[in-house]
Design a protein around this motif. Sequence first.
Motif, PDB file in Angstrom:
ATOM      1  N   SER A  17      31.757  70.098  24.589  1.00 60.31           N
ATOM      2  CA  SER A  17      31.567  69.007  23.633  1.00 60.31           C
ATOM      3  C   SER A  17      32.171  67.707  24.169  1.00 60.31           C
ATOM      4  O   SER A  17      31.549  66.646  24.087  1.00 60.31           O
ATOM      5  N   SER A  62      36.616  78.314  23.553  1.00 54.56           N
ATOM      6  CA  SER A  62      35.756  77.627  22.589  1.00 54.56           C
ATOM      7  C   SER A  62      34.766  76.728  23.335  1.00 54.56           C
ATOM      8  O   SER A  62      34.764  76.666  24.556  1.00 54.56           O
ATOM      9  N   ASN A  66      46.301  70.239  23.515  1.00 57.70           N
ATOM     10  CA  ASN A  66      45.065  70.260  24.300  1.00 57.70           C
ATOM     11  C   ASN A  66      44.928  68.912  25.006  1.00 57.70           C
ATOM     12  O   ASN A  66      45.181  67.865  24.415  1.00 57.70           O
ATOM     13  N   ARG A  87      34.815  73.449  22.971  1.00 59.35           N
ATOM     14  CA  ARG A  87      35.376  72.098  22.899  1.00 59.35           C
ATOM     15  C   ARG A  87      35.306  71.372  24.233  1.00 59.35           C
ATOM     16  O   ARG A  87      35.138  70.154  24.273  1.00 59.35           O
ATOM     17  N   PHE A  96      41.460  77.379  22.707  1.00 59.32           N
ATOM     18  CA  PHE A  96      40.750  76.218  23.250  1.00 59.32           C
ATOM     19  C   PHE A  96      39.881  76.623  24.440  1.00 59.32           C
ATOM     20  O   PHE A  96      38.714  76.254  24.532  1.00 59.32           O
TER      21      PHE A  96
END
Length: 134
Positions: free
Chosen positions: A126, A121, A41, A123, A118
């Motif tokens: 965030s 999500s 990622n 993320r 990923f």
Amino acid sequence: FNSYTFVDQNRNFSAVFGGVPKMDTTQGNYVLTYQEMGQGNTFIIEIIPQSERTTLKQLLPELFFTPKSAPAKLVLQNGTVEAYEGITFIYGSGDCWRRVFLYENQLFKLTCYGGNKFMNSNRSTSFFDKVKLF
């Protein structure tokens, strides 16, 4: 240690990465990149100087290559700075989450991408929300 806080006093921002990001200024832009080991990622902050007359709306067509059914949406960075966030396609990386905003005559392009889990999500949001302006 699960995070690294990067602080840039010259550009008045901080960001939280999973580790120490790599800095690249060879192309004239300021780019921070952190890639996770294992999953791969990738988290990128790119800062490009802008003229005072540039508006974010003028830049949107060249910053987001998205289908009409999934346009970039308006959000606030740190609750005060107008930003746009959405999925875009980047040649060589594929589909990526991106948030862009203008701050102190600089265009901030926050970009991250990874595998299917990923991309589906929270993320990316965030990461974007942990970029603080001061």
